[in-house]
Design a protein around this motif. Structure first.
Motif, PDB file in Angstrom:
ATOM      1  N   VAL A   2      -0.743  -7.855  -4.599  1.00  0.00           N
ATOM      2  CA  VAL A   2      -0.121  -8.570  -3.490  1.00  0.00           C
ATOM      3  C   VAL A   2       1.111  -7.810  -3.021  1.00  0.00           C
ATOM      4  N   HIS A   3       1.856  -7.200  -3.945  1.00  0.00           N
ATOM      5  CA  HIS A   3       3.074  -6.480  -3.590  1.00  0.00           C
ATOM      6  C   HIS A   3       2.749  -5.246  -2.751  1.00  0.00           C
ATOM      7  N   SER A   5       0.137  -4.861  -0.744  1.00  0.00           N
ATOM      8  CA  SER A   5      -0.271  -5.275   0.596  1.00  0.00           C
ATOM      9  C   SER A   5       0.933  -5.696   1.430  1.00  0.00           C
ATOM     10  N   ARG A   6       1.920  -6.352   0.819  1.00  0.00           N
ATOM     11  CA  ARG A   6       3.136  -6.720   1.555  1.00  0.00           C
ATOM     12  C   ARG A   6       3.906  -5.475   1.982  1.00  0.00           C
ATOM     13  N   LEU A   7       3.982  -4.481   1.110  1.00  0.00           N
ATOM     14  CA  LEU A   7       4.671  -3.239   1.426  1.00  0.00           C
ATOM     15  C   LEU A   7       4.001  -2.533   2.600  1.00  0.00           C
ATOM     16  N   MET A   9       2.170  -3.911   4.957  1.00  0.00           N
ATOM     17  CA  MET A   9       2.396  -4.703   6.168  1.00  0.00           C
ATOM     18  C   MET A   9       3.810  -4.477   6.714  1.00  0.00           C
ATOM     19  N   VAL A  10       4.811  -4.397   5.841  1.00  0.00           N
ATOM     20  CA  VAL A  10       6.189  -4.157   6.277  1.00  0.00           C
ATOM     21  C   VAL A  10       6.304  -2.777   6.909  1.00  0.00           C
TER      22      VAL A  10
END
Length: 127
Positions: A2-3, A5-7, A9-10
């Motif tokens: 999850v981390h 994928s968030r990175l 996206m950012v």
């Protein structure tokens, strides 16, 4: 996971806001290439040149795919098919009639003669 994928996206969000060019490319094997481009136009992706790619005109815009139908000869062959039980009236040793199996289930072979088949395939046609 999850981390990561968030990175991603950012980073993509920051790249979309920035006026500079941003490009991500990757290869997932011998024939699969993935790319993402944001911002103003970047240089075209670099492809490894191979002998068979030099003459391949499918990557250019000077043609289209067409579906061609052609007649193909299919050779004859032996094929097996399953024949299920056949039921009917049978006489037992005492002479009484009863309902039973007249012919048991079995596999039988039959010859499928050669024939022509119409097959379709896609062909690249240059304009």
């Amino acid at each position: 996971m999850v981390h990561i994928s968030r990175l991603v996206m950012v980073l993509l969000g920051l790249a979309a806001m920035a006026p500079a060019q941003f490009r991500i490319e990757g290869s997932l094997g011998r024939r699969v290439q993935v790319g993402l481009q944001m911002g103003v136009q970047c240089a075209p992706p670099v492809r490894a040149s191979r002998d068979r790619d030099r003459c391949d005109d499918r990557h250019s815009q000077r043609g289209c795919w067409e579906t061609v139908s052609e007649q193909v000869w299919v050779r004859g062959c032996w094929s097996q098919r399953y024949v299920s039980d056949r039921y009917g009236l049978v006489c037992d040793p005492c002479g009484h009639r009863r309902w039973g199996i007249v012919e048991p289930a079995h596999w039988e072979q039959h010859w499928v003669p050669g024939h022509y088949e119409s097959r379709q395939r896609r062909v690249w046609v240059r304009c």
